[in-house]
Design a protein around this motif. Structure first.
Motif, short mmCIF file in Angstrom:
data_model
loop_
_atom_site.label_atom_id
_atom_site.label_comp_id
_atom_site.label_asym_id
_atom_site.label_seq_id
_atom_site.Cartn_x
_atom_site.Cartn_y
_atom_site.Cartn_z
N SER A 146 19.38 22.47 -0.95
CA SER A 146 20.11 23.40 -0.09
C SER A 146 20.37 22.79 1.29
CB SER A 146 19.36 24.72 0.03
OG SER A 146 18.07 24.47 0.54
N LYS A 147 19.36 22.15 1.84
CA LYS A 147 19.55 21.55 3.18
C LYS A 147 20.55 20.40 3.10
CE LYS A 147 17.04 23.89 5.96
NZ LYS A 147 17.87 24.74 6.76
N SER A 148 20.53 19.67 2.01
CA SER A 148 21.47 18.55 1.88
C SER A 148 22.90 19.07 1.84
CB SER A 148 21.20 17.76 0.62
OG SER A 148 19.85 17.49 0.49
N VAL A 149 23.08 20.19 1.13
CA VAL A 149 24.43 20.75 1.03
C VAL A 149 24.86 21.28 2.40
CG1 VAL A 149 25.81 22.56 -0.06
CG2 VAL A 149 24.17 21.27 -1.41
N GLU A 150 23.93 21.93 3.07
CA GLU A 150 24.23 22.42 4.43
C GLU A 150 24.68 21.25 5.29
OE1 GLU A 150 20.89 24.45 6.14
OE2 GLU A 150 20.93 26.08 4.67
N ALA A 151 23.90 20.17 5.23
CA ALA A 151 24.22 19.01 6.05
C ALA A 151 25.58 18.43 5.67
CB ALA A 151 23.13 17.97 5.92
N ALA A 152 25.84 18.35 4.36
CA ALA A 152 27.11 17.78 3.90
C ALA A 152 28.28 18.61 4.44
CB ALA A 152 27.14 17.74 2.39
N LEU A 153 28.13 19.93 4.43
CA LEU A 153 29.19 20.79 4.94
C LEU A 153 29.38 20.59 6.44
CD1 LEU A 153 28.47 24.06 2.94
CD2 LEU A 153 30.43 22.55 2.69
N VAL A 154 28.23 20.46 7.11
CA VAL A 154 28.31 20.29 8.56
C VAL A 154 28.97 18.95 8.90
CG1 VAL A 154 26.92 20.01 10.66
CG2 VAL A 154 26.41 21.85 9.04
N PHE A 155 28.70 17.93 8.10
CA PHE A 155 29.38 16.65 8.33
C PHE A 155 30.88 16.83 8.31
CE2 PHE A 155 25.55 14.25 6.57
CZ PHE A 155 25.19 13.77 7.81
N LEU A 156 31.33 17.68 7.39
CA LEU A 156 32.76 17.82 7.21
C LEU A 156 33.40 18.72 8.25
CD1 LEU A 156 32.90 18.09 3.34
CD2 LEU A 156 33.59 16.16 4.75
N THR A 157 32.71 19.82 8.59
CA THR A 157 33.39 20.81 9.44
C THR A 157 32.71 21.04 10.78
OG1 THR A 157 32.09 22.60 8.53
CG2 THR A 157 34.13 22.08 7.39
N GLY A 158 31.49 20.61 10.96
CA GLY A 158 30.78 20.94 12.20
C GLY A 158 30.36 22.39 12.19
N GLN A 159 29.70 22.80 13.26
CA GLN A 159 29.25 24.20 13.32
C GLN A 159 29.74 24.90 14.58
OE1 GLN A 159 25.82 25.38 11.11
NE2 GLN A 159 24.70 23.69 12.06
N GLU A 160 30.75 24.30 15.21
CA GLU A 160 31.26 24.92 16.45
C GLU A 160 32.19 26.06 16.10
OE1 GLU A 160 30.10 23.83 19.45
OE2 GLU A 160 28.88 22.52 18.16
N GLU A 161 31.94 27.20 16.67
CA GLU A 161 32.70 28.39 16.30
C GLU A 161 34.18 28.28 16.62
OE1 GLU A 161 31.74 32.76 17.55
OE2 GLU A 161 30.57 31.94 15.92
N ASN A 162 34.46 27.79 17.84
CA ASN A 162 35.86 27.82 18.28
C ASN A 162 36.58 26.52 18.00
OD1 ASN A 162 35.42 30.39 19.31
ND2 ASN A 162 34.47 29.46 21.14
N LYS A 163 35.91 25.66 17.35
CA LYS A 163 36.51 24.35 17.19
C LYS A 163 36.47 23.89 15.74
CE LYS A 163 34.85 20.65 19.01
NZ LYS A 163 34.05 19.82 19.91
N PRO A 164 37.22 24.59 14.88
CA PRO A 164 37.21 24.12 13.49
C PRO A 164 37.76 22.70 13.46
CG PRO A 164 38.46 26.15 13.73
CD PRO A 164 38.23 25.65 15.10
N ASN A 165 37.11 21.84 12.73
CA ASN A 165 37.59 20.46 12.70
C ASN A 165 37.21 19.84 11.38
OD1 ASN A 165 34.91 19.13 12.80
ND2 ASN A 165 34.80 20.31 14.69
N PHE A 166 37.72 18.68 11.13
CA PHE A 166 37.38 17.95 9.92
C PHE A 166 36.88 16.58 10.32
CE2 PHE A 166 38.83 15.12 6.43
CZ PHE A 166 37.85 15.50 5.52
N ARG A 167 35.61 16.36 10.05
CA ARG A 167 35.09 15.01 10.19
C ARG A 167 34.88 14.56 11.65
NH1 ARG A 167 36.64 9.64 8.60
NH2 ARG A 167 38.85 10.01 8.85
N ASN A 168 35.09 15.40 12.60
CA ASN A 168 34.81 14.91 13.95
C ASN A 168 34.14 15.98 14.82
OD1 ASN A 168 36.93 16.54 14.38
ND2 ASN A 168 38.14 15.06 15.58
N SER A 169 33.20 16.67 14.22
CA SER A 169 32.51 17.72 14.96
C SER A 169 31.72 17.16 16.14
CB SER A 169 31.57 18.47 14.03
OG SER A 169 30.63 17.57 13.49
N THR A 170 31.38 15.88 16.09
CA THR A 170 30.59 15.31 17.19
C THR A 170 31.49 14.76 18.29
OG1 THR A 170 30.61 13.26 15.95
CG2 THR A 170 28.64 14.62 15.76
N GLY A 171 32.76 14.76 18.01
CA GLY A 171 33.67 14.18 18.99
C GLY A 171 34.17 12.82 18.58
N ALA A 172 33.50 12.23 17.63
CA ALA A 172 33.98 10.94 17.10
C ALA A 172 34.12 11.08 15.60
CB ALA A 172 32.98 9.83 17.43
#
Ligand code: TRP
Length: 913
Positions: free
Chosen positions: A124-150
């Protein structure tokens, strides 16, 4: 990007719905997307000022805390069970990225950042992490692959196979490169299912094969398996079992260790280990899952087992503890290659919770390592929410009373995190990061117009390339590591290489040492297990000898394997070989038949020459028969001497003295011929025996016939008184000659046409070869003895007719009697002969010969000798030859016969009334 699209679509639908006025109500509120909750993920992120980010997944915790059942709302689970090893792996990734950033030769103008999450060793944690890698967890900033800014270039991880499988199912959708460092499960090689998964660790396909080779090397055939309840354990054991089967080895039991403690399931596995006769057990389990099982083994005091370790626990400090050594010492297993990583030790030591109050992992590390509580932090200390082994709910919520000072010394700590002696998976982490870096480096060095992408041979550019563009470089990656190892990733994302074979021994300090005892190399063409010649092994057996793991011990020589229906081929019954069959080697499947002249010994492990049976001189029976025949010969000789001495007395000279001597000669031959039947049959003795016998018989009987004919004639004379019959002694000899000649003729024909030969009779008795004479032609034999029978009948008839001849001495009666004895002996011989076997058959024949000779001797000569020696007074002409009807002196009817010995050669019996 995707989330934004989703929002737009949703907004559009809402707009449509409002415009159509289905509700009839004006929609004024602006629609925004809102995250319902955030995943509770811990880790390290450093993306600022970096062009690209590499994701990482590591099992820094061992498990999640089960959700409180009273809370209905789904919440992201928290983790517990700090895993120092996973923490080291994670730190190694950071260290490697730093190293790459410092290097000028790889990605010169580009720096890499990282975004690392703790998987808590759960899917479950791995899937959570995989999703976060793809979309991030920022509410107002939906993104793909660059939730960290890079931009995220690729991902390293996740540790366990099941976690990698789960993460890869999501990441694979976007073709995002994922490089595993520990996930060895063979299914991950399937590029249809996991198109963007690669790894720097070998597939379990090789490990399972290596295990079977190791088992074969040590001669074990009966092995139990225990698997973790995940992809790693199940697929690993599945391939292992397949390989075992094709190597004709057997699985004693296959059990599964539950991931979440269950008393029943655990007992089932423990009982299997306890009750099985298998002394060697394969454990395909990650160390984290193995710990509870190890405690059970200790609790049940199960020793004397040899465990075959998979790479996931062979060098694990969680298991390799001295207190477990009595149970797990001597374990042997495969480890991924070890390496030294320069600078890592210093980097690992550079850890302090005081640096960043938000760094919860480091705080927890410190708390767990030093058994203290970090002041002013909410990081829980060493929680264990599991049911404990005994099934009691014995939960630990301890907060240590001791506060950490921050002054604690890492040097004092003997901790897995800081142990850099066994950098194996750790080195794989480093190589996984490097492979992403090398692929990015290649991508960055692409020259426009010579790029790999169609159309136009274009290139991709950092930072905003597409994941699949990087995958292109990943798939054909080849590089050399810092310690000179070649890494080549094949089309399935796999690598080849070797395993170290380690054996658990106790070192001088009482610590568990992983002693290298061999290597298993696997490349495209070579799969080879090499054990070190001088390596000393430690075996956890009572005798410290190599353990013996079989279902049924090899069948002893003399027995063969008998299949037990419904059981593995290694369990069998040992069935003794049948008579005449042997098995020489232990464990033979079938018994072999002995050669023609051979028979099985009592143990059925050797063919021995069959005992050869014949009537020998030196055995009691043979010896007695020899004595009897010699005695007979002596008696005959004695008679002859008497006859010679008293040759002029009337009794001897009456009725043809020569014939009497001839009869004696025949008797001697007859008696001696019985000796031809004794002793080992040879060709000459076979040829001689029947012929000599038949000849001596015919000689003897024809002589008797010569005599009886005279008697018969005398009788006819006495009856008719009118006839003139004269019989010359020469005629009698002619009769003898003719009969003997006929006999010789038949014998010669017999010997020429179908002579008897030595015959090994193997049919009548299995264990013996009866050496006997095969008489060749029955017809000849019958005619040979037929003549004798005919002569005997003639003798009998002639004397029978003449028996009433009045005389003082009834030679006629004696011969009649002798012939009767002769007949009785030979008639009784037939059934006796036919119903005996082997040497007794011969003995019966000799008895018959002796009996008939003695009969003739007794009947014909004994009465005469009696008179000659004891009643000499009766041996007078008058008494002997009562000339009842004698007319001439020349015609005398003796008691014996019609005597003819008178003056001459010519005897004429003129009967005149
Ligand atoms: N090989 C294991 C798997 O595929 C993962 C693994 C290797 C591992 N070493 C480990 C997990 C040490 C935990 C600890 O699942």
């Amino acid at each position: 990007m995707a989330a934004r699209k989703e929002c737009l679509v949703l907004g559009f639908l809402v707009f449509l719905w409002a415009a159509l006025g289905i509700e009839g109500k004006e929609e004024t509120e602006e629609q925004t997307c809102r995250l319902l909750g955030k995943f509770d993920l811990n880790g390290f992120v450093d993306a600022r000022n970096h062009s690209l980010v590499i994701g990482g997944l590591f099992p820094v915790h061992s498990r999640t805390i089960p959700a409180n059942k009273s809370i209905l709302e789904p919440v992201s689970a928290k983790c517990e069970g700090f895993n120092f090893r996973g923490f080291r792996w994670m730190k190694t990734m950071i260290h490697t990225i730093k190293e790459i950033n410092e290097r000028k030769d790889i990605l010169p103008n580009i720096t890499l950042g990282y975004q690392i999450f703790d998987t808590c060793f759960t899917i479950s944690k791995s899937v959570e992490a995989a999703l976060v890698f793809l979309t991030g967890q920022e509410e107002n900033k939906p993104n793909f692959r660059n939730s960290t800014g890079a931009f995220l270039a690729g991902i390293v991880g996740a540790g366990g196979s099941s976690l990698s499988v789960a993460a890869s199912r999501i990441l694979g959708l976007y073709y995002l490169p994922q490089v595993g460092y520990a996930s060895t499960c063979s299914v991950l090689s399937d590029k249809n299912q996991f198109p963007s998964y690669l790894r720097t660790v070998a597939s379990d396909k090789f490990q399972s094969d290596a295990m079977v080779k190791l088992i074969q090397h040590f001669g074990w055939v009966w092995v139990g398996t225990i698997a973790a309840d995940d992809d790693y354990g199940k697929y690993g054991v599945k391939i292992f079992e397949e390989k075992m089967e094709s190597a004709n080895l057997c699985i004693a039991f296959s059990e599964i260790i539950p991931k979440v403690y269950s008393y029943e399931k655990m007992q089932k596995a423990v009982d299997a280990v306890k009750n099985s006769t298998a002394r060697v057990i394969v454990l395909y389990v990650s160390d984290i899952d193995l710990s509870p099982f190890v405690l059970e083994i200790v609790f049940h005091n199960i020793t004397d087992r040899t465990w075959i370790a998979s790479e996931a626990w062979i060098t694990s400090a969680l298991i390799a503890k001295p207190e477990y050594f009595p149970y797990f010492g001597g374990s042997i297993g495969f480890a991924v290659p070890r390496a030294d990583i320069p600078g890592l030790k210093e980097f690992l030591y550079d850890v302090h919770p005081g640096k960043d109050p938000n760094d919860v992992l480091t705080i927890e590390f410190w708390q767990t390592a030093f058994n203290c509580t970090w002041p002013n932090s909410s990081v829980p200390y060493n929680i264990d929410h599991r049911m404990n082994m005994t099934g009691k709910d014995d939960r630990l919520h301890a907060m240590s009373d001791k506060f950490c000072t921050g002054e604690e010394n890492l040097e004092d700590l003997k901790n897995t995190y800081l142990d850099v002696s066994q950098l194996r998976i750790t080195n794989n982490v480093k190589q996984a990061v490097y492979s992403l870096a090398y692929a990015l480096d290649r991508l960055s060095r692409c020259e426009e117009g010579r790029g790999p992408y169609f159309p136009g041979n274009t290139c991709a550019y950092i930072p905003d390339f597409e994941p699949w563009q990087l995958m292109y470089y990943m798939k054909t990656l080849k590089f050399t590591t810092h310690n000179g190892m070649r890494i080549e990733i094949d089309e399935n994302g796999d690598v080849s290489g070797y395993y170290d074979i380690l054996n658990w021994q106790l070192d001088d300090n009482g610590e568990v040492a992983f002693v290298k005892v061999g290597e298993y190399t696997f490349t495209d063409s070579k799969f080879e297990l090499v054990m070190k010649k001088n390596a000393t092994m430690f075996w956890n057996t009572e005798s410290s000898e190599l353990p013996h793991s079989v279902c049924t011990d090899l069948c002893r020589p003399g027995t063969r394997k008998g299949i037990r229906h419904g059981e593995p081929i290694c369990c069998f019954d040992c069935i003794p070989c049948a008579d005449g069959h042997v098995s020489r080697e232990p464990g033979q499947r079938e018994c072999e038949q002995c050669g023609e002249d051979y028979w099985s010994n009592a143990q059925k492990n050797k063919c021995v020459l069959k005992e050869v049976e014949f009537l020998a001189y030196d055995e009691a029976l043979g010896f007695t028969l020899v004595i009897l025949s010699i005695f007979g010969v002596l008696v005959v000789l004695a008679v002859t001497i008497v006859y010679v001495l008293y040759r002029h007395t009337p009794l001897v000279s009456a009725n043809d003295r020569e014939l009497s001597f001839l009869i004696q000669l025949a008797l001697v031959i007859m008696l001696l011929s019985s000796m031809l039947f004794i002793g080992k049959p040879h060709h000459w003795s076979c040829v001689a025996r029947q012929v000599t016998l038949a000849m001596s018989f015919s000689l003897c009987l024809s002589c008797i016939l010569g005599k009886t004919i005279s008697l018969f004639l005398a009788y006819r004379i006495s009856k008719s008184k009118t006839r003139f019959i004269s019989i010359c002694p020469l005629y009698r000899k002619i009769i003898v000659l003719i009969s003997v000649l006929v006999e010789i003729g038949i014998c010669t024909a017999y010997l020429v046409l179908e002579p008897p030969r030595v015959f090994k009779n193997m049919q009548s008795q299995n264990i013996k070869i009866i050496l006997e004479c095969d008489e060749g032609s029955i017809e000849f034999l019958c005619s040979m003895f037929g003549i004798d029978v005919f002569l005997a009948l003639l003798c009998f008839l002639t004397t029978f007719v003449a028996r009433q001849l009045p005389d003082n001495y009834y030679e006629g009666k004696c011969i009649t009697f002798g012939m009767l004895v002769f007949f009785i002996v030979w008639i009784s011989f037939v059934p006796a002969y036919l119903s005996t076997k082997g040497k007794f058959k011969v003995a019966v024949e000799i008895f018959a010969i002796l009996a008939s000779s003695y009969g003739l001797l007794g009947c014909i000569f004994a009465p005469k000798c009696f008179i000659i020696l004891l009643r000499p007074k009766r041996n007078t002409d008058e008494l002997v030859g009562g000339r009842v009807f004698a007319i001439e002196n020349s015609i005398r009817l003796t008691s014996a016969s019609v005597s003819s010995e008178l003056n001459n050669t010519m005897v004429s019996a003129v009967v005149d009334d």
